[in-house]
Design a protein around this motif. Structure first.
Motif, short mmCIF file in Angstrom:
data_model
loop_
_atom_site.label_atom_id
_atom_site.label_comp_id
_atom_site.label_asym_id
_atom_site.label_seq_id
_atom_site.Cartn_x
_atom_site.Cartn_y
_atom_site.Cartn_z
N ASN A 220 -10.25 9.75 -1.54
CA ASN A 220 -10.47 8.81 -2.72
C ASN A 220 -11.26 7.52 -2.65
OD1 ASN A 220 -8.84 7.41 -2.21
ND2 ASN A 220 -6.78 8.45 -4.29
N ALA A 221 -11.69 7.09 -3.33
CA ALA A 221 -12.46 5.85 -4.09
C ALA A 221 -11.61 5.05 -2.22
CB ALA A 221 -12.64 5.11 -4.42
N VAL B 46 -4.03 12.96 -4.38
CA VAL B 46 -4.74 12.19 -4.31
C VAL B 46 -5.50 11.77 -5.62
CG1 VAL B 46 -7.05 11.30 -3.90
CG2 VAL B 46 -5.44 13.07 -2.22
N ARG B 47 -4.68 10.93 -7.05
CA ARG B 47 -5.64 10.95 -7.83
C ARG B 47 -7.87 10.71 -7.55
NH1 ARG B 47 -2.86 9.95 -12.68
NH2 ARG B 47 -1.23 9.88 -12.58
N ASP B 48 -8.53 10.86 -8.89
CA ASP B 48 -9.56 11.42 -8.75
C ASP B 48 -10.76 11.25 -7.23
OD1 ASP B 48 -9.17 10.25 -11.16
OD2 ASP B 48 -8.51 8.47 -10.40
N ALA B 49 -9.76 12.50 -6.88
CA ALA B 49 -10.45 12.92 -5.57
C ALA B 49 -12.12 13.03 -5.78
CB ALA B 49 -9.55 14.04 -5.02
N VAL B 50 -13.08 12.14 -5.02
CA VAL B 50 -14.29 12.38 -4.54
C VAL B 50 -14.65 13.26 -3.16
CG1 VAL B 50 -14.41 10.18 -5.72
CG2 VAL B 50 -14.70 10.25 -3.34
N THR C 153 -5.79 15.94 -11.48
CA THR C 153 -6.25 14.26 -11.47
C THR C 153 -4.28 14.27 -11.43
OG1 THR C 153 -6.88 13.86 -13.94
CG2 THR C 153 -5.60 12.62 -12.71
#
Length: 566
Positions: A504-505, A487-491, A463
């Motif tokens: 991420n978003a 990167v936070r919350d990588a997708v 995270t």
């Protein structure tokens, strides 16, 4: 005496129902179909795959060399006299659905179930009671139905005893359960002739021996009834099984019941209180499985066969002669793929909401699902992908269940690097049917979200931290560096050349990994719409967003440029 646990066999996917007949153990697996084992040695002897893409196998009963296999897409009648060459005799295409119940505030699925007598198949599922005439195996047909929310069934004469769950009655998130007695003497018109009740609180299962019904209550014990007169069952007594809620099977006066542990007790003496001398065995289920218990059980030939959704346990029951076994791993030859028609093109999509990663290498597809681990598919016939293996237990510390959420995976050669919330696990996937752990690395705070591998280095995204792990020896994974510039919350993640791409978003981030132990961010590209996933090829990054597909030129990593969109 303490009866032995003969085998704890890891099943490679989601086990559901089971039966034992004619010296063969039959085990249904939602993804792999019908698995068959020699009863004495537990040696794998055959498999039948439901010939409908996406069908899930729920339960099975075998009578005289014929298996009645209940699936999400219908009922299959299968000749299993030669397990290695099981063949379809007939089928009924009809949807059957698992029942979702509320257990401690969480939904818990109960798979459809069936029983067979005199060529008639009696089925319960989330929508009711169905009678199927299978006396002509090539043409099974529905004869009668009753509506209801049902989950378990046993037969006695021309009566069916089924557990019902009342959708409309809840008290503090506890559901109302009951047992219905259904007269099936005229299978075209099944008729409820008695409601045994049982009130609020969970109900595990029931078993019938002769004219005695054993009904397992949630966390307390077993009610025992005389059902010689099925329309007016007579209560005989209660056997205490404290803290056991999931199943009950009875053989020769011994009850085997289970939940987070499994216990055998004397259930033949109902006039005297049960004390410790009546407890014949207690087996504590390993903690990593206690959150995955969806029990089905059978008592046959002195053994109790107990399936959870991830394991099959085999016990010698007390007072009976133990039968020694030599458990063997579940495996079968890799199927020879049939070439697709010339000019055919296929796309694979997941209907599972919690799918977290998909990777295809040659004829093999690897899919991770958030709460169901890794499933390996043979896609040699893309029009009919077949699940061939499963891994669901990446437990690093045996005292903790850190492998519940499968977040990501990348396969490099014969090694799969599998990320859960709490660990990076290296798996040997050279044998698709039996992936096995080579080594593991526990991450801090159980918050890993993704992984990508470049050479002998794995980049594990947490995270708020990027871990660099040396994977040159998969049996000894070692963190060599970390970076808080993450990167936070990588997708989406990708590696191409000397660069690591993370999405991420809101943005695409580019890292220079030419020095593997020192990743450094060198470029960023802000996005106008929320991003979903990405891929990189050559000098172009392809980014899927809620607004469409973006093509970004990354030839200059420090200054990425939008060059197209659709």
């Amino acid at each position: 005496s303490q009866p032995a646990l003969e085998a704890d066999i890891y099943a490679p996917a989601e086990t559901r129902g089971l039966d034992v007949a004619g010296g063969t153990l039959y085990l249904t697996d939602e993804l792999l179909g019908l698995l068959m084992y020699e009863e004495g040695t537990l040696e794998f002897v055959g498999r039948f795959v439901v010939p409908v893409a996406g069908a899930r196998a729920y339960d099975v009963r075998v009578v005289g060399g014929t298996a009645y296999l209940l699936c999400s897409e219908g009922l299959w009648v299968v000749d299993v006299r030669t397990p290695s060459a099981a063949a379809v005799l007939g089928s009924l295409r009809k949807s059957f659905t698992s029942l979702l119940e509320m257990v401690d505030g969480d939904s818990s699925p109960s798979s459809p179930a069936l029983e067979v007598a005199d060529g008639m198949v009696y089925i319960v599922d989330a929508y009711g009671f169905t009678v199927v005439d299978a006396r002509t195996p090539s043409a099974p047909a529905v004869l009668g139905r009753l509506a209801g929310r049902l989950r378990s069934i046993k037969l006695s004469g021309h009566y069916a005893f089924v557990i019902t769950v009342d959708f409309g009655w809840t008290v503090s998130s506890v559901w109302k359960y009951g047992t219905l007695v259904i007269d099936v003497s005229d299978p075209r018109v099944p008729t409820i002739v008695h409601d045994m009740g049982n009130g609020f609180g969970g109900v595990g299962s029931h078993d019938i021996v002769g004219t005695t019904l054993y009904f397992q209550l949630d966390g307390t014990g077993t009610n025992v009834y005389d059902i010689a007169n099925a329309t007016a069952p007579e209560y005989l007594g209660f056997v205490s099984f404290p803290l056991i809620e999931s199943f009950i099977v009875v053989q020769d006066g011994i009850g085997c019941a289970g939940g987070s542990f499994i216990e055998c007790r004397n259930v033949s003496n109902l006039t005297a209180p049960v004390d410790d001398t009546d407890v014949h065995m207690t087996y504590f289920v390993p903690v990593q499985w206690q959150s995955f218990l969806l029990w089905k059980a059978r008592a046959v030939n002195g053994r109790a066969y107990v399936s959870t959704n991830s394991n099959l346990y085999v016990f010698d029951m007390p007072g009976l002669t133990p039968v020694p076994t030599t458990p063997l791993p579940t495996s079968e030859p890799t199927p020879v793929p049939t070439p697709a028609p010339a000019g055919a093109h296929f796309a694979f999509t997941s209907s599972v909401e919690n799918t977290t990663a998909v990777q295809i290498i040659g004829d093999t597809m690897y899919v991770t699902e958030l709460f169901h681990g890794l499933t390996i598919y043979d896609v040699g016939r893309p029009e009919a992908p077949a699940a061939v293996g499963r891994y669901i237990d990446p437990v690093v510390d045996p005292t903790q269940l850190v492998g519940v959420a499968a977040c990501d995976m990348e396969v490099v050669g014969s090694v799969g690097y599998y990320v859960t919330r709490g660990a990076l696990v290296a798996l040997d996937v050279s044998l698709r049917e039996a992936p096995r752990v080579l080594g593991s690395f526990k991450v801090i705070n159980n918050d890993a979200v993704g992984v990508r591998v470049a050479g002998t280095v794995a980049y594990v995204f947490l995270t708020d931290l990027l871990c660099v792990v040396d994977v040159s020896d998969p049996a000894a994974l070692l963190q060599v560096a970390s970076s808080a510039d993450v990167v936070r919350d990588a997708v989406g993640l990708a590696v191409f050349g000397d660069h690591l791409f993370a999405l991420n978003a809101s943005s695409l981030y580019i890292y220079d990994i030419s020095t593997p132990g020192s990743p450094a961010r060198v470029g960023t590209f802000a996005l106008a719409a929320a991003a979903r996933d990405m891929a990189v090829s050559g000098t172009t990054a392809y980014v899927g967003t809620d607004g469409g597909l973006l093509l970004i030129d990354v030839s200059d990593a420090s200054s990425p440029v939008l060059v197209g969109e659709t």
